[in-house]
Design a protein around this motif. Structure first.
Motif, short mmCIF file in Angstrom:
data_model
loop_
_atom_site.label_atom_id
_atom_site.label_comp_id
_atom_site.label_asym_id
_atom_site.label_seq_id
_atom_site.Cartn_x
_atom_site.Cartn_y
_atom_site.Cartn_z
N PRO A 278 19.05 66.43 -57.06
CA PRO A 278 19.58 67.42 -56.46
C PRO A 278 20.69 67.03 -55.43
N HIS A 282 22.77 72.51 -52.86
CA HIS A 282 22.21 73.45 -53.50
C HIS A 282 20.90 74.30 -52.87
N HIS A 290 14.56 71.33 -53.46
CA HIS A 290 14.88 70.92 -54.78
C HIS A 290 14.48 69.51 -54.93
N TYR A 341 26.84 78.93 -50.92
CA TYR A 341 27.45 78.12 -51.89
C TYR A 341 28.92 78.59 -52.34
N SER B 44 21.89 78.81 -63.56
CA SER B 44 21.61 77.67 -62.83
C SER B 44 22.00 76.13 -63.17
N TYR B 47 25.40 76.92 -61.46
CA TYR B 47 25.28 76.95 -60.04
C TYR B 47 23.67 76.53 -59.75
N PRO B 48 23.38 75.44 -59.61
CA PRO B 48 22.13 75.05 -59.37
C PRO B 48 21.41 75.52 -58.13
N HIS B 49 22.23 76.12 -57.01
CA HIS B 49 21.64 76.85 -55.90
C HIS B 49 21.14 78.04 -56.19
N ARG B 51 18.84 78.41 -58.68
CA ARG B 51 17.95 77.98 -59.53
C ARG B 51 16.69 78.85 -59.43
N SER D 199 28.06 68.79 -48.75
CA SER D 199 27.13 68.29 -49.91
C SER D 199 27.22 66.69 -49.95
#
Lengths: 342, 342, 342, 342
Positions: A278, A282, A290, A341, B44, B47-49, B51, D199
Motif C-alpha cells: 500500500p 491511497h 490497506h 487523491y 483500482s 487509482y488504488p485509493h 479500491r 505519500s
C-alpha cells in the motif's frame, strides 16, 4: 433520527476532523463545542475551512448544557480527559480520543503516563475502541476509549496473526512512518515546516513510545501470554498518514490468508493481492485501511504493510464509527468518504 | 432517483476526482469509465485509493454502451473532446471538462488552441459552465463546457466587479499561485517531485496562458466592451489549490460590498470580512470558494483574493454542480463535503 | 589573513546560515557565538548539522570577550540589536542583520516599528547594506545595516529601472512568493508543517509590511521624489527562497537592457535572456540572483521576475559579502558555493 | 595543482551534483561534459542553477577529446557504463557511479542486473568505492566503482559490527527511508510531485532491491561466511537523503563502542552519543554521515540509525572523495561544505 453530540477539545486537529466528518453525517449534529483557551471564539476563526458550517461557538466545558446531548466526543489532552469525563452526566455516552482509558491496568497506566489514574472506576468500565475487534462490547458501552493512532495501525497489522498463531511471538518489529498531524497543533520546534520539510527522524526510540502500553495489553491478551513487540516511529515531512512495516517470522502465504479471512468482510479494509504494497496516500482523509503482505527472501520471514490516516481511521473516523455503534446507527454511516487523491 | 453517468477519460486526475465525488453522491452512479491507454484495467489499478468502490472497468470509448447513460462527463484532452462528443447520442447530456467548448468564437478558439475547431455546430450549442453566472442556461443545456480552473478563479474574482462597474477595466492584473495537479498526471520533467519541491516559478508568461481566451470572452461580455486583463500563474510545490491576487483600481469598500451582494446567497461562497484574506488550504478538496478584499495604501487601489481547489470547484466539483442542475437534482447534492484540514 | 568574527544571536536561522558559510570561508573564523536563551549549550545541540565544526559554545552577550574580534555579525531580534550594538567596542566592525539600522529617518523607523529608536546616533552612521548599490560606502563603514530579505529582492528588481527612468514611478506592484524560513525559527501556529504544507496565503496585506519602509526610502532616494510601491508577500510551503513578480509600466526591451547594463558585471547576478523567467530553486542555498524580464500583451506593460535565497543573498550571504568589503577581503570570498539542486 | 576531469552523463542529478561540488573544489576543473540526448546544449540550459559557472557544452561521448583529461566520472545508466569505460584510454582514471563494476562476481552481476557483463576484465580490476573501507586500494586504482547510495548507508551501518563480530549475522533487517532524487531525473508517474507529496510507500520489496547484491558481497566478505540481510526501502516525499534503521541482535553498548572505534577518526563521520538519533536534514547536501545507536527494551536487541545524502556521500561526494585519493589530493578537498539547513 439525528443524534446530538458535543465535542470537547474541538480546537485540536482531531476535533476539527470530527467536525469535518459530522458535517456530512446524516445521523449526527453538533450541539456544543468546547475549547478552553479559545472559548468565546467561533469555530470558523480557529478553523476557517469550516466557515460554511453553522456551528455553535467554542465554550468552556463548564458552560456547556449537556441536556439533550446524546454523545460526547472528548478530544482533550491526556490526563485532562479523565477528570472531565468523571464529571459528565451518566446519561451521556462518551467516546474518548485521549489515552486516558486505553489501558485497563492502573499500574500500566502509571508506568506509561507517569502518574496515577484519577478515575480508576471509569477505567474499568471503558471499552477499548478498536472497532473491528470489540464491536459487540462497543455497542453496549457507555464509555469507549479511542485507540492511539499508531496503536491502531500496529494492532490491525498483527492481531489476526497473533490470534491465529501464525507468527513467532518473540520476534516482531514494527517500523512506522508517520505524518506530523499525529503530534497535534502544538507549538514545538521540530514540528515547524522549516524543520520538518526535507527531514525525517525516529522519535520515542528505545521502547519508550506510549502506544507500546496498548500493544502489550492487546497482544498479550490475544496470545494468552506476555508479548512485547519492538516499535519505533519515524516522523515524516507529510501531514496525514501512517504506514507500518511489521517484520515477522511466519509463512507469508499463511499470513496473507489469515488477513483475508480476518478482514475480507470488513467495510473499511482492503487486503491487497499477495506481494502488493500500500501507499499512504491511497487512504488519505478516509476511514479505510490497506494491508499488504510480502514474502522475504529469508525462509520463514514476511513483512506486513498497513496504512491508515491517523486523523480519520486512527482517531476521529474511528470515534464516529464507534459512536455509530453506540447509538444504533449503521456502522459506516458518514464514513464512506473516498480518499482524497492527489 | 439515481442517474447513470459515464466518465470518459477517467484515468486523469479530474476523472479520479469525479469518481471520488460521485462515490458519496446520492443521485449519481457510475455506469461506465473510459481510459484509452488503460482500457482493460480496473480503476483500482490506476487509482488504488478507489479500491473500495464497485466500479466498471476502464474501456475504450467505442466499447461503451450509452444506452441508459443519462449524462456523460468528458475529461478528455483538449481537441480529442470535440471529436468524441460529436459522436455521442444526442440523448446523452454532456459536461465537458476540456477546453474545447469554452470559447464561442471559432476564431478565438483557433487563436488560443492553434487549430480550427472540428465541431463548430456543437460549439454554438455549448453553455459556459460557470455555474453561479449561467445557472439558468445550464439547467436547460445539453452540453456544458466546464471552465478552466484558473479561469474560474479569475472570473469569480472579477465578474461581479465588472458587471457593477466598480473597477477600472483597463488596469487589472491577475497573479495566481497554483498547485501542480492542474497540469494533470502527465510525465513532464518540471512536474517531478525532485524538481518542484522547494521550487516555484511563473509559466505561460507574457499573455500566453490559454485561459486568457476565457477571460477575454467573459469580461468583455460582462463589460459590453473589450477588456483584456493581464494574467500570469506561478506553479507552487503543492498539489491542489489556486489562490489569486487580483490587483485593481477601485474603492475597496465598494468592491467588498459588491462581492457580498453577488455571493452572499451562494452556497459555496464565503466573502471574508473586509481586510481578511483566504488561505489555499481552507478550501482544499472541497467545492468552496473564499474571497477577501483588501484596501491598499495607494488611494483607489484594492486587491481581491480568491481561492478554490482546482480539481473540485475548478473542474470536477463544478462539473457535478452543473450536472445536478442539468438533471434536476438539488444543486449542492454530493458537494457539501467539508475541506480536508490539515 | 584570517579575521575573527563573533555572531550574536547565533541560534536563529540567519545565525546558523552565517556559520554554514563561514565554515568554508578561508578568511573568517568564528571566535564567539551568543544565544541568550541557549547560553551554555553547544552550537551542535542547537543545530546538529554543524556538528562537524569546532565552534565556541553559545554564551550570553555580556560574557563575550571582544578583544581580538574584528567584526561582529548581529543576528538579534529587532529592537534588541540597537541596544546591544550601542555597547560594543568602537574597534569592532558590525554587520547588523536586524531591521534596526535600515531606515535613516527616525520618524520612519518609529512609523514602521512602533517605537522610537534608542540609538539615533548609530542610526546616522549606518550604511545600508545593499552591496551592489552601496559598495564604496560599505568598504569604509563601521556599521552596515543588512537589508530585509524581501526588500533586497524588490530593490534588485527596481533600483536600476528607477535610476534609469525607464518605468512609471506611480504604478508599481510587487507580488512576492516567499519561503517560510524568513519568519525565523519562532513558534507560531501558521509556521507549523501541518498548517503550511499544501497551503499558501498572503500576509501583511494592505501596505503593512515593514519592508515598505525600506522601499520608500531607497526608491524615493533613487528617483529624487517620493515613490511608494504596492507590495504583498505570499507565504509558500517551502523553506528557502523569494521570487518576486514586479508589475511595471515601461518598455520591456528597454527594461531588459537596463538590467543587463546594471548587473552584467556583477558576480552574483544573472540577467536571463529576454522573456525567460527564473525559478526559486535555481539559486537555493547560494548567493546568486536570477532576473528575468517579460513583455506583457498590453502595450507598455512589463514584468520583472527576480529570485534569491532569503537566508543567503537575502541576509547571511549578503552580510558576509559586506563583511568581505569592510575587512578588505575579495568581495566574493567564501560565497561562490553553487546552488543546491535538486 | 589542478586536475582536469570529464563528466560523462552530466545531465542527470549525480552529474549536476558533481559539477556543484567541483565548482568550489580547488584541485579539479571540468574539462568536458557529455549528455547524449542533450548534446549541443549548454549545461545552464539543462541546469540553470549552474548558470554562473563557465562550463564546456554537453557533447556526445565520442566527440570528447580525452587528451589532457586526468580522470573521468561516469554518471551513465547501468549497462551503458561498461561499454563506454571499456573504450576510454587507459591513461584516464575512472570513477564510475553506475552499478556496473560494483559486483566482483559475474554470476552475481547477471543475477541482479539481468544480463551478462560485457567487460568482465574491467570488472576484475575495479575497486569498490566505499572509501573508508577501501582507502588503500582506491589510492592505487585506475577504476573505482562507486557504491549504491542505499548500499553505502547500509554498509556504514553494519560493516564495523560484522567485522568486530558483535552482532548476530542471521537476523539483520534494514529499513531505509529514502528521498526521491535517488531515482534520478527520469519521467515516471510515481515520481511526480502530485503523486509523491503527502505519500510514501515501500518499493523493490521482497528481497528484490539490486543493492542487496552489494550487501551480500561486502557483508559475506567481512564475515568470512555467507550473510544475507533483509532490506526494504520506503520512498518519501522529500528530495535528498537516506535514513536507515538497522535492526540487529547485539549488545547496544558494545555496538556503540565499535562504531566509535571505527569512525572516531573519520573526517566525515559523527557517531552520536548513545541513545541519540540522527535526522536526515542534518547532513543534507553534504558529505557527512551521522550514526546513532539505540538499546531496545528486549534484551540483546539494538537499532543502528545512519543518515547520509544520497547525492553527495551516497554518490557524487563519494566519487570526488575517491577521485581525491586517486589523484593524490587531500581526501577531504572540496568536500567540507556544511549541510544546508533549514
Amino acid at each position: 433520527m439525528t443524534y446530538s453530540v458535543a465535542i470537547l477539545g474541538a480546537s485540536g486537529y482531531t476535533g476539527a476532523e470530527l467536525v469535518r466528518l459530522i458535517a456530512t453525517h446524516p445521523g449526527l449534529e453538533v450541539r456544543a463545542l468546547s475549547g478552553d483557551r479559545k472559548a468565546g471564539m467561533a469555530m470558523s476563526e480557529v478553523y476557517p475551512h469550516l466557515r460554511h458550517l453553522d456551528l455553535p461557538p467554542l465554550q468552556k466545558i463548564e458552560e456547556i448544557d449537556f441536556d439533550g446531548v446524546d454523545l460526547c466526543f472528548c478530544a482533550l489532552p491526556h490526563a485532562t480527559s479523565q477528570a472531565v469525563i468523571a464529571e459528565l452526566p451518566r446519561s451521556v455516552k462518551v467516546v474518548d480520543l485521549s489515552a486516558d482509558f486505553r489501558l485497563r491496568d492502573p499500574v500500566e497506566y502509571e508506568k506509561w503516563y507517569g502518574k496515577p489514574h484519577s478515575a480508576p472506576e471509569l477505567q474499568k468500565e471503558a471499552v477499548y475502541g478498536l472497532t473491528e475487534f470489540y464491536r459487540d462490547e462497543i455497542r453496549g458501552a457507555r464509555l469507549v476509549a479511542g485507540t492511539g493512532c499508531n496503536a491502531a495501525t500496529g494492532l490491525y497489522s498483527l492481531l489476526p496473526l497473533i490470534r491465529a498463531g501464525v507468527i513467532d511471538l518473540d520476534d516482531i518489529i514494527l517500523d512506522m512512518k508517520v505524518g506530523v498531524s499525529g503530534a497535534g497543533r502544538s507549538l514545538k520546534e521540530n514540528l515547524l515546516h522549516a524543520e520538518l520539510s526535507e527531514s525525517w527522524f525516529p522519535y520515542s526510540v528505545g521502547g519508550k513510545h506510549r502506544h507500546l502500553g496498548e500493544f502489550d495489553q492487546e497482544f498479550s491478551k490475544a496470545a494468552g501470554r506476555k508479548v512485547e513487540v519492538q516499535f519505533t516511529p519515524t516522523l515524516l515531512p507529510a501531514n496525514r498518514g501512517i504506514l507500518a512495516a511489521t517484520y515477522v517470522r511466519g509463512d507469508a502465504a499463511e499470513i496473507h490468508a489469515t488477513m483475508q479471512a480476518a478482514y475480507g468482510d470488513e467495510p473499511f479494509f482492503a487486503v491487497l493481492p499477495m506481494g502488493e504494497v500500500p501507499a499512504a496516500k491511497h487512504v488519505r482523509a478516509s476511514n479505510f485501511v490497506h494491508i499488504g503482505v510480502v514474502k522475504e527472501r529469508a525462509a520463514g520471514r514476511a513483512t506486513v504493510y498497513a496504512t491508515l490516516d491517523n486523523l480519520t481511521k486512527g482517531s476521529s473516523g474511528q470515534a464516529i464509527q464507534n459512536a455509530n455503534l453506540m447509538l444504533g446507527l449503521p456502522e459506516t454511516e458518514g464514513l464512506m468518504l473516498a480518499p482524497v487523491y492527489p
